[in-house]
Design an enzyme around this catalytic site. Structure first.
Site, PDB file in Angstrom:
ATOM      1  N   ASP A 156     -26.404 -20.156  37.707  1.00  0.00           N
ATOM      2  CA  ASP A 156     -25.052 -20.593  37.360  1.00  0.00           C
ATOM      3  C   ASP A 156     -25.041 -22.091  37.113  1.00  0.00           C
ATOM      4  OD1 ASP A 156     -23.860 -17.996  37.802  1.00  0.00           O
ATOM      5  OD2 ASP A 156     -24.139 -18.370  39.939  1.00  0.00           O
TER       6      ASP A 156
ATOM      7  N   ASP B 181     -19.223 -29.705  50.201  1.00  0.00           N
ATOM      8  CA  ASP B 181     -19.691 -29.370  51.534  1.00  0.00           C
ATOM      9  C   ASP B 181     -20.956 -30.134  51.943  1.00  0.00           C
ATOM     10  OD1 ASP B 181     -21.212 -27.999  49.667  1.00  0.00           O
ATOM     11  OD2 ASP B 181     -20.676 -25.998  50.393  1.00  0.00           O
TER      12      ASP B 181
ATOM     13  N   ASP C 110     -22.260 -25.122  36.843  1.00  0.00           N
ATOM     14  CA  ASP C 110     -20.874 -25.529  37.043  1.00  0.00           C
ATOM     15  C   ASP C 110     -20.663 -26.945  36.523  1.00  0.00           C
ATOM     16  OD1 ASP C 110     -20.495 -23.101  38.274  1.00  0.00           O
ATOM     17  OD2 ASP C 110     -20.693 -23.887  40.303  1.00  0.00           O
TER      18      ASP C 110
END
Length: 436
Positions: free
Chosen positions: A63, A142, A65
């Site tokens: 993926d 995070d 992003d």
């Protein structure tokens, strides 16, 4: 309250192209299209998060992003193939056939009074749609390793919180106060275990310290979300390392309470050996791009709980067959309060367990061979050899029975590929009544 963004120090470090290993040839062409179009429209746009992290350690991200200062509505104006999703976190998805490039607007880490940031009284983040600067966005992520930004205009990597050095040191470190970050979203504890297992990173001591104490907070997470997290933990090719991480950091009792209790009570360690062998086999199938089954996976993970429940029922004088059914139902029901295991997986999981007793009976061989879950149950029987050699004769008998039947091994029902794509099960041709 979470640590305000301004209380977390940031310092921009730019790593130029000749000092890092990221190349555009390793980036999705569709992600590059999104980055270039947003830049040409006058917006900031960066490849961000796991893709940058994985590329830096030589991985191959699935993926890609993008983070930008464009609002979701402004992103949508730039792409006809864009849809806006989410209420808790508003995002733009730019769709290119089967590939989706997720575009997120820089988010702040403080409440601007608009009501677009909402916290549970325990500190859990319920909604986060307050937009900010790239510095704000970096500190609200995070882990430091996930707060790296690849800039398309000069092919540099931008680091605001020391993530580049942490990636080079292969250490996972939370941004801000670890306890507050876990309270915002308890699932971050599982993410720490999963990423450490996937990347072969260590977990920073300060990041690891609160996990055993805060493990009960996982009960606040939606059971359906925990099911998805379990698929990520155990079906991504690092199941054994993830399980050992859950044990090491005290999360196993929060996620699989009855299996954890059964493993603790099993002094010989046979159940744990079998479980880990099953997870290693799962990892091998993923590595070989072979299908893996959530039904089989959860049959392995919950087998210790099933064995413990079965022994308890039998000690109460319950008939063997009835005890097996009740034990399977009890374990499935109790586990559902933590992890929402769909029936399309829980039912074949139970069949795998219930078929185990039929292998030692060696009756109605053709009928058992034609059972939809025979192959999965037989593989499970083979797996049980890692716990006890007493099953060796049964394994040999049923291996020979399959060879004599001359039938191809049936694929397990409800299998999915390691990327989550479903596969239809090949049905075995039924034998004529006179066969065998």
């Amino acid at each position: 309250m979470p640590t305000p963004a301004e209380a977390i120090p940031t310092s921009l470090r730019t790593i130029p192209r000749d000092q890092h290993s990221i190349s555009r040839k390793d980036i999705s062409p569709n992600a590059l299209r999104v980055l270039y179009r947003l830049r040409d429209a006058g917006f900031q746009a960066y490849l961000v998060g796991g893709a940058v992290r994985d590329l830096l350690v030589g991985g191959h991200p699935k993926d890609f992003d993008v983070a930008t200062d464009a609002t979701p509505e402004q992103v949508k104006q730039q792409f006809r193939n864009c849809r806006l999703i989410g209420r808790r976190f508003r995002l733009a998805h730019v769709v290119f056939g089967r590939e989706i490039i997720e575009v997120a607007t820089f988010r702040a880490n403080s409440d601007d009074g608009s009501g677009d940031r909402e916290l549970h009284e325990g500190g859990r983040l319920l909604r986060d749609n307050v937009f900010g600067t790239i510095e704000d966005d970096a500190v609200r992520r995070d882990f430091t390793a996930n707060a790296l930004y690849y800039a398309i205009e000069d092919f540099s990597v931008r680091d605001y919180v020391g993530g580049y050095d942490d990636v080079q040191a292969r250490v996972l470190k939370l941004i801000g106060d670890p306890e507050e970050r876990y309270r915002e979203d308890p699932v971050r504890m599982l993410r720490a275990i999963r990423l450490a297992a996937k990347l072969d990173f260590s977990i920073d001591p300060a990041t690891a310290a609160p996990i055993p104490v805060l493990a009960p907070l996982l009960a606040q997470a939606a059971p359906a979300r925990l099911f998805e997290e379990c698929l990520k933990l155990f079906l991504s090719g690092h199941a054994a390392a993830s399980f050992e991480g859950l044990e090491r950091h005290g999360l196993l009792p929060a996620l699989f309470p009855e299996s954890a209790a059964a493993l603790a009570a099993n002094r010989s360690g046979a159940l744990r050996r079998m479980l880990l062998q099953g997870l290693r086999a799962t990892d091998a199938r993923v590595a070989n791009d072979e299908p893996v089954s959530p039904a089989f996976l959860f049959a392995v993970l919950l087998w210790p709980a099933y064995c413990r429940a079965l022994i308890a029922l039998q000690s109460q004088g319950v008939h063997a067959a009835e005890a097996q059914r009740r034990a399977a139902d009890r374990v499935t029901l109790h586990q559902a309060s933590t992890i929402a295991l769909p029936r399309r997986f829980s039912l074949p999981m139970q069949e795998i367990w219930l078929l185990q007793s039929r292998f030692s009976q060696r009756k109605r061989v053709p009928r058992l061979l034609s059972h939809p879950q025979f192959r999965a149950a037989y593989d499970f029987l083979v797996l049980r050899l890692s716990a006890s050699e007493e099953h060796a004769d049964d394994v040999a008998f049923w291996r020979d029975a399959q060879a004599e039947a001359g039938e191809p091994a049936a694929e397990d029902e409800f299998e999915i590929d390691s990327d989550g794509a479903p596969r239809k099960r090949r049905r075995r041709r039924r034998r004529s009544p006179s066969a065998g």
